[in-house]
Enzyme design. Structure first.
Site, PDB file in Angstrom:
ATOM      1  CE  LYS A 164       0.913   1.910   3.180  1.00 14.40           C
ATOM      2  NZ  LYS A 164       1.931   2.879   4.383  1.00 14.40           N
ATOM      3  CE1 TYR A 252      -1.493   0.381   7.573  1.00 11.73           C
ATOM      4  CE2 TYR A 252      -0.211   2.173   7.489  1.00 11.73           C
ATOM      5  CZ  TYR A 252      -0.764   0.821   7.503  1.00 11.73           C
ATOM      6  OH  TYR A 252       0.618  -0.103   7.119  1.00 11.73           O
TER       7      TYR A 252
HETATM    8  P1  NAD Z   1      12.778   1.335   2.346  1.00 12.67           P
HETATM    9  O1  NAD Z   1      13.590   2.654   2.050  1.00 12.67           O
HETATM   10  O2  NAD Z   1      13.322   0.717   3.741  1.00 12.67           O
HETATM   11  O3  NAD Z   1      12.469  -0.176   1.412  1.00 12.67           O
HETATM   12  C1  NAD Z   1      12.476   0.489   0.030  1.00 12.67           C
HETATM   13  C2  NAD Z   1      13.250  -0.248  -1.133  1.00 12.67           C
HETATM   14  O4  NAD Z   1      13.453  -0.104  -2.286  1.00 12.67           O
HETATM   15  C3  NAD Z   1      14.741  -0.560  -0.836  1.00 12.67           C
HETATM   16  O5  NAD Z   1      15.567  -2.027  -0.394  1.00 12.67           O
HETATM   17  C4  NAD Z   1      15.679   0.296  -1.731  1.00 12.67           C
HETATM   18  O6  NAD Z   1      16.785   0.186  -1.976  1.00 12.67           O
HETATM   19  C5  NAD Z   1      14.563   0.178  -2.996  1.00 12.67           C
HETATM   20  N1  NAD Z   1      14.430   0.848  -4.215  1.00 12.67           N
HETATM   21  C6  NAD Z   1      14.383   0.845  -5.697  1.00 12.67           C
HETATM   22  N2  NAD Z   1      14.371   1.480  -6.155  1.00 12.67           N
HETATM   23  C7  NAD Z   1      14.360   2.856  -4.919  1.00 12.67           C
HETATM   24  C8  NAD Z   1      14.394   3.942  -5.258  1.00 12.67           C
HETATM   25  N3  NAD Z   1      13.989   4.506  -6.720  1.00 12.67           N
HETATM   26  N4  NAD Z   1      14.619   4.643  -4.506  1.00 12.67           N
HETATM   27  C9  NAD Z   1      14.914   4.491  -3.221  1.00 12.67           C
HETATM   28  N5  NAD Z   1      14.677   3.189  -2.881  1.00 12.67           N
HETATM   29  C10 NAD Z   1      14.390   2.060  -3.669  1.00 12.67           C
HETATM   30  O7  NAD Z   1      11.426   1.275   2.566  1.00 12.67           O
HETATM   31  P2  NAD Z   1      10.152   0.608   2.955  1.00 12.67           P
HETATM   32  O8  NAD Z   1       9.684   1.471   4.183  1.00 12.67           O
HETATM   33  O9  NAD Z   1      10.327  -0.881   3.496  1.00 12.67           O
HETATM   34  O10 NAD Z   1       8.421   0.919   2.080  1.00 12.67           O
HETATM   35  C11 NAD Z   1       8.510   0.111   0.928  1.00 12.67           C
HETATM   36  C12 NAD Z   1       6.653  -0.332   0.776  1.00 12.67           C
HETATM   37  O11 NAD Z   1       6.554  -0.593   1.602  1.00 12.67           O
HETATM   38  C13 NAD Z   1       5.900   1.466   0.384  1.00 12.67           C
HETATM   39  O12 NAD Z   1       5.548   1.221   0.097  1.00 12.67           O
HETATM   40  C14 NAD Z   1       5.759   1.630   1.639  1.00 12.67           C
HETATM   41  O13 NAD Z   1       4.039   2.520   1.912  1.00 12.67           O
HETATM   42  C15 NAD Z   1       5.378   0.298   2.238  1.00 12.67           C
HETATM   43  N6  NAD Z   1       5.130  -0.243   3.330  1.00 12.67           N
HETATM   44  C16 NAD Z   1       4.600  -0.655   3.909  1.00 12.67           C
HETATM   45  C17 NAD Z   1       4.169  -0.968   5.381  1.00 12.67           C
HETATM   46  C18 NAD Z   1       3.032  -1.595   5.733  1.00 12.67           C
HETATM   47  O14 NAD Z   1       2.673  -2.170   7.176  1.00 12.67           O
HETATM   48  N7  NAD Z   1       1.976  -2.594   5.247  1.00 12.67           N
HETATM   49  C19 NAD Z   1       4.891  -0.988   6.396  1.00 12.67           C
HETATM   50  C20 NAD Z   1       6.346   0.229   5.849  1.00 12.67           C
HETATM   51  C21 NAD Z   1       6.009   0.335   4.157  1.00 12.67           C
END
Ligand code: NAD
Length: 411
Positions: A164, A252
């Site tokens: 999401k 949420y």
């Molecule tokens: P994060 O930055 O920790 O992870 C993102 C990943 O994408 C990293 O490994 C990064 O290297 C990679 N990536 C690839 N191309 C990229 C770019 N151009 N710029 C930046 N990063 C890039 O973020 P996260 O917190 O893991 O979030 C990722 C997704 O998960 C988002 O869509 C977020 O909304 C979702 N999320 C959902 C929940 C949930 O509870 N459902 C919780 C956290 C995050």
């Protein structure tokens, strides 16, 4: 007689029970000391079968029957929550990882027993089409990359589980739905909260009419954004995040009001508290909104009052005020430790429910079951994700214009 010879005589348990007391004590002492007891000794306990007990959770599939998952993006959420949760599911297993950092990908693969053939880069991802160990591609990248990666995974013939918010625009969401439909593959948006035991119980109570009609909902989600942290850096950039706190965590409150009422809002009003371009921590302006408050009017008469912010300490709560009961989920949408407090005329109760982390396992297994049973997932369908994006766009419009904005029905 030796203990082994004694047991071989097949003395019945009944005889042993009859021999309780002084005899049993002396026999045990005799057996322990190896001294002849001069009589029957009780048999040693033996393993015995009994009928299948009532299982708290159904049996898990064998590894070869589980659906294989490829995780695209090895960031905070994937590594800390979803990879461990995959290992707790009944129907899923990790079979591939996709990352822009080869060293990290190899380390994660090794930790989870994924073979070298299951390690992909963003550039060679398309060869996943021929990887028969991969059934599902899980897109857990920054929001603006969800649409393109969902389409790419669908073109490779894989089912798609996407984080999401589904995407940044309605048009992108439609493309994702169409791509999966064209490929004959399933799509699910990773809304975990309805699978969380306290939220699930609140949904059950409200649907069963136990609280009566819903009058008001108050829902607040916020946490401090720290653009210095890698996982927050992209969240501060409109080009990658698509929206601000609303897209990230306010969703949420929005989705919660939808699953708790079982309805879709017909009108929204909104105010920016910190519009896009406001200074962030350290004074540097941030592209996306950091504070927004909005209300949603539902067709059944309920009104939801919601806030989301990137500039206050963790709040993740939803309260439902209904005719005969008030349901307080506080916290409502944490990864662990959510609570439900139900207040009625006769007093307050806090039902004892399962652990909150089951929400991750629940959503993963639901998608696997939907694929197996060739049906839509019960939550997090493409149209549900699209409708949240449509509503969030209307919330931004209402905040920009200062006017109420109608929300067209979900199509
Ligand atoms: P994060 O930055 O920790 O992870 C993102 C990943 O994408 C990293 O490994 C990064 O290297 C990679 N990536 C690839 N191309 C990229 C770019 N151009 N710029 C930046 N990063 C890039 O973020 P996260 O917190 O893991 O979030 C990722 C997704 O998960 C988002 O869509 C977020 O909304 C979702 N999320 C959902 C929940 C949930 O509870 N459902 C919780 C956290 C995050």
């Amino acid at each position: 007689m030796s203990r082994r010879a004694f047991v071989a005589t097949g003395v019945s348990a009944g005889a042993a029970v009859a021999g309780v007391g002084a005899f049993a004590g002396s026999a045990a002492r005799a057996a322990a000391s190896g001294e002849a007891a001069g009589g029957a000794l009780p048999p040693a306990p033996r393993a015995a079968g009994r009928p299948m007990p009532e299982l708290e959770r159904p049996l898990a599939d064998s590894p070869e029957r589980r659906l294989g998952w490829a995780v695209v993006g090895l960031g905070d959420f994937a590594l800390n929550h979803m990879l461990p949760a995959l290992g707790r599911t009944r129907h899923c297993r990790l079979t591939a990882v996709v990352s822009g950092n080869a060293e990290k990908a190899r380390a994660v693969a090794a930790a989870y027993g994924v073979p070298a053939s299951g390690v992909y880069s963003y550039d060679d991802f398309d060869r996943i089409r021929d990887d028969r160990t991969v059934d599902v591609v899980y897109v857990v990248l920054p929001n603006a990359l969800h649409a393109a990666w969902t389409e790419r995974a669908a073109r490779a013939g894989k089912h798609v589980f996407c984080e999401k918010p589904m995407a940044v625009t309605e048009a992108e969401c439609r493309r994702m739905i169409d791509a999966c439909a064209r490929a004959g593959r399933r799509l699910m948006i990773a809304y975990r909260a309805p699978f969380e035991p306290h939220n699930a119980e609140a949904i059950r109570m409200l649907r069963a009419g136990e609280a009566g009609a819903i009058r008001e909902i108050v829902a607040d989600h916020g946490r401090p954004l720290d653009p210095e942290k890698p996982a927050d850096r992209w969240r501060a950039e409109a080009a990658l995040a698509g929206g601000g706190s609303l897209y990230d965590i306010g969703i949420y409150s929005l989705n919660g009001a939808r699953y708790l009422t079982g309805e879709d809002p017909v009108e929204v009003r909104a105010t920016y508290r910190k519009p896009p371009g406001s200074p962030g921590p350290g004074g540097r302006p941030i592209d996306v909104e950091q504070g927004i408050a909005w209300t949603m009017r539902f067709p059944g008469g309920a009104v939801a009052h919601c806030t989301s912010g990137y500039d206050f300490q963790n709040v993740k709560r939803i309260q439902v005020m209904a005719e005969r009961a008030s349901l307080a989920l506080d916290p409502a949408t944490e990864y662990e430790g959510n609570r439900l407090i139900v207040t009625r005329e006769r007093g307050r109760e806090e039902p004892k429910l399962g652990e909150s982390s089951l929400q991750f396992v629940g959503e993963l297994d639901e998608f696997a079951s939907a694929i197996r049973e060739n049906r839509e997932p019960r939550r997090g369908t493409g149209p549900e994700g699209l409708h949240d994006v449509r509503i969030m766009q209307r919330i931004y419009e209402a905040a920009r214009t200062g006017r109420p904005v109608e929300v067209p029905p979900a199509r």
